[in-house]
Design a protein around this motif. Sequence first.
Motif, mmCIF file in Angstrom:
data_model
loop_
_atom_site.group_PDB
_atom_site.id
_atom_site.type_symbol
_atom_site.label_atom_id
_atom_site.label_comp_id
_atom_site.label_asym_id
_atom_site.label_seq_id
_atom_site.Cartn_x
_atom_site.Cartn_y
_atom_site.Cartn_z
ATOM 1 N N ASN A 1 -1.539 -1.825 -2.528
ATOM 2 C CA ASN A 1 -0.982 -2.299 -1.271
ATOM 3 C C ASN A 1 0.520 -2.521 -1.497
ATOM 4 N N VAL A 2 1.300 -1.507 -1.184
ATOM 5 C CA VAL A 2 2.723 -1.504 -1.526
ATOM 6 C C VAL A 2 3.470 -2.669 -0.867
ATOM 7 N N GLU A 3 3.231 -2.884 0.419
ATOM 8 C CA GLU A 3 3.948 -3.953 1.130
ATOM 9 C C GLU A 3 3.633 -5.320 0.529
ATOM 10 N N GLU A 4 2.352 -5.556 0.231
ATOM 11 C CA GLU A 4 1.963 -6.839 -0.344
ATOM 12 C C GLU A 4 2.603 -7.045 -1.715
ATOM 13 N N ILE A 5 2.627 -5.974 -2.530
ATOM 14 C CA ILE A 5 3.236 -6.064 -3.866
ATOM 15 C C ILE A 5 4.723 -6.375 -3.754
ATOM 16 N N LEU A 6 5.416 -5.689 -2.830
ATOM 17 C CA LEU A 6 6.859 -5.911 -2.664
ATOM 18 C C LEU A 6 7.150 -7.344 -2.220
ATOM 19 N N GLU A 7 6.359 -7.838 -1.307
ATOM 20 C CA GLU A 7 6.591 -9.194 -0.805
ATOM 21 C C GLU A 7 6.332 -10.243 -1.882
ATOM 22 N N ASN A 8 5.280 -10.020 -2.704
ATOM 23 C CA ASN A 8 4.974 -10.975 -3.779
ATOM 24 C C ASN A 8 5.993 -10.898 -4.913
ATOM 25 N N GLU A 9 6.404 -9.684 -5.247
ATOM 26 C CA GLU A 9 7.310 -9.490 -6.382
ATOM 27 C C GLU A 9 8.753 -9.872 -6.048
ATOM 28 N N LEU A 10 9.191 -9.529 -4.823
ATOM 29 C CA LEU A 10 10.610 -9.693 -4.475
ATOM 30 C C LEU A 10 10.869 -10.875 -3.553
ATOM 31 N N ASN A 11 9.776 -11.478 -3.083
ATOM 32 C CA ASN A 11 9.887 -12.633 -2.178
ATOM 33 C C ASN A 11 10.706 -12.278 -0.929
ATOM 34 N N ILE A 12 10.316 -11.163 -0.310
ATOM 35 C CA ILE A 12 11.007 -10.687 0.888
ATOM 36 C C ILE A 12 9.978 -10.352 1.963
ATOM 37 N N SER A 13 10.475 -10.153 3.163
ATOM 38 C CA SER A 13 9.657 -9.600 4.237
ATOM 39 C C SER A 13 9.972 -8.107 4.302
ATOM 40 N N VAL A 14 8.991 -7.289 4.043
ATOM 41 C CA VAL A 14 9.214 -5.838 3.980
ATOM 42 C C VAL A 14 9.800 -5.322 5.284
ATOM 43 N N LYS A 15 9.311 -5.799 6.422
ATOM 44 C CA LYS A 15 9.764 -5.286 7.721
ATOM 45 C C LYS A 15 11.242 -5.600 7.982
ATOM 46 N N GLU A 16 11.794 -6.582 7.286
ATOM 47 C CA GLU A 16 13.209 -6.921 7.471
ATOM 48 C C GLU A 16 14.145 -6.002 6.695
ATOM 49 N N HIS A 17 13.568 -5.168 5.813
ATOM 50 C CA HIS A 17 14.411 -4.310 4.958
ATOM 51 C C HIS A 17 14.011 -2.833 5.016
ATOM 52 N N PHE A 18 12.727 -2.557 5.248
ATOM 53 C CA PHE A 18 12.251 -1.182 5.204
ATOM 54 C C PHE A 18 11.758 -0.735 6.582
ATOM 55 N N ALA A 19 12.203 0.456 6.980
ATOM 56 C CA ALA A 19 11.733 1.038 8.240
ATOM 57 C C ALA A 19 10.358 1.670 8.050
ATOM 58 N N GLU A 20 10.136 2.217 6.835
ATOM 59 C CA GLU A 20 8.856 2.904 6.584
ATOM 60 C C GLU A 20 8.620 3.012 5.078
ATOM 61 N N ILE A 21 7.357 2.910 4.681
ATOM 62 C CA ILE A 21 6.943 3.185 3.299
ATOM 63 C C ILE A 21 5.671 4.023 3.367
ATOM 64 N N GLU A 22 5.710 5.209 2.787
ATOM 65 C CA GLU A 22 4.545 6.095 2.840
ATOM 66 C C GLU A 22 3.394 5.503 2.030
ATOM 67 N N ALA A 23 2.191 5.593 2.574
ATOM 68 C CA ALA A 23 1.011 5.000 1.926
ATOM 69 C C ALA A 23 0.539 5.830 0.736
ATOM 70 N N LYS A 24 0.741 7.157 0.803
ATOM 71 C CA LYS A 24 0.282 8.039 -0.277
ATOM 72 C C LYS A 24 1.386 8.189 -1.322
ATOM 73 N N PRO A 25 1.051 7.980 -2.602
ATOM 74 C CA PRO A 25 2.100 8.097 -3.637
ATOM 75 C C PRO A 25 2.585 9.529 -3.813
ATOM 76 N N LEU A 26 3.897 9.649 -4.072
ATOM 77 C CA LEU A 26 4.474 10.975 -4.363
ATOM 78 C C LEU A 26 4.020 11.473 -5.729
ATOM 79 N N ALA A 27 3.899 10.550 -6.667
ATOM 80 C CA ALA A 27 3.507 10.916 -8.037
ATOM 81 C C ALA A 27 2.793 9.742 -8.686
ATOM 82 N N THR A 28 1.943 10.061 -9.653
ATOM 83 C CA THR A 28 1.210 9.038 -10.401
ATOM 84 C C THR A 28 1.359 9.312 -11.891
#
Length: 550
Positions: A104-131
């Motif tokens: 859950n990318v948004e949840e990880i970003l909010e927990n790790e960076l202590n930010i609101s994702v919607k205040e900084h990111f317009a979009e984050i793709e759900a499928k990873p580009l690479a693993t």
Amino acid sequence: MFDKQQRKLKRSARLISVLSKYGFKDMLARMNGGNKQEQMVSENPDEIVSKGTVYERIRLVLEELGPTFVKLGQTFSNREDLLPAELIQELQKLQDKVETVDMNVEEILENELNISVKEHFAEIEAKPLATASIAQVYKGTLLDGSEVILKLKKPDVQSVIEDDLLLIKDLEKLVSSYSEMGEKLNLKQAISTFERSLLEEVSLINEKENILQFKRNFKNNKETYVPKVYEEFSNNNVLCMEFIDGIKVTDKSFLLANNFDPVKVSEVGLRLFVTQIMDFGFFHADPHAGNILVKKDGKVVFIDFGAVGKIPPKDKEDLENLIVSFVAKNPHKIVRYLKKMSLSYEIPDERRFENDVEDILNFVHSTSLKEIDAQEIINKMKDVLAHNRLQMPDYFYLLFKGITLIEGVGRNINPDLDVVKSLSPFTKKIFARKISPQNLFKTGVDRVMNFTDNVDEIPRELRSVLQKLDENKFTVSSEIKNIEKTNQLIKSSIVNLILAMILGANIIATAIVFVSESGPRIGEMSLVAVLGFVFSVLLVIIILLRITRK
């Protein structure tokens, strides 16, 4: 602490199960003193002892144990100086079996960076580009429209790697006691190096710092571009950087379709890699085709800075001298600098060592451009290092790997790529720097300082010897063959030394008398000065006769 012990026990049980499955009974018996463990192994229904050679089974064990052990095998796959050729061949077959995990990318970003994702990111793709084994990569867009890459460390990967490293250290102790060769190969140091490298790679803060260092190094270079890092969205578990919309460097047809000359691209890529080594001593350790892109403006871009090579300043100077000696075809100096750079060596035959190096030089300079293969040259050099038990620093093997990869990438789009030729501008630059007045002055000052330091050490060492003599603790252990001849040689040397000292004193006295106007004279010459000159000539003749006679 208790949780950590539980994790290690769980991984240990897994290790025992896999080792027993692939038939390493005797090793497990040693691991547990040959008691209960032996009974457990023999009752394992999955045991497949009969399948493959011991080296094949080692590879299968590493693959089944997971990413940390696979990386361990991959790291050792270029260490011909440590491991048998058959095992090297098997380790080179190792491939990461990487599975995508749900994050859950948004949840990880909010927990790790202590930010609101919607205040900084317009979009984050759900499928990873690479693993990869350590992290997954996602594409996103900031509110200002900037496209970015988000690299997120997989859950629990840090603890798994730390637990695996503890097991690997236990295995190293086991292998060292299991065979004399294990201890002789100094696996402990090799494992320590692997541990340091892997922990650096798993740290996204470290990767961020590597990118920033590359950006500083190439800030004035017009042939490359280093991606921007968004430090406000980065920490040890998250790395946010600029998305590079580029062409894969080996996509020759796409390069031609976009009016890029593949030959020029290959030369620029090689030149940039050599610049990393020669100018900065800080280089990309994994320059394979997937990590090199070409931007629409023609700039070559290196990506994925998790693994880098770092050359200490003193070693960098020795490496420069080594490369200059290589280009100058000087095997004697190559041997000298290899020994100087090595951590240890056991050379059975110095003459053969130098001849082997000369054979490599002859091979390089007698082979046509299209037939020169950097991998073949490096393999020959590795054989020479292994035969003479030269243990080189970590960066040396990363250099071997990097040069092989970058040449492979370049040859893919330019079969005539010449690695040796690309070194020429750098060797000229090194020559110019070494003969510059500033460098000559610095070298002279350094040597004077070293000499002064050594002289300063003499009284301390002498006091130590005198103290031991005074306390009757000074002992000398020696075995001298042909003692009478040795004594004669010592006496003769002392006499020669005394004569040389008398000669030096007489020359100085003669010079002083010569410039003075006192004393008896023969014409305009001082009689004492003439006699002093004659005496000096006689002393020179006597010393020469003594030396040539002996």
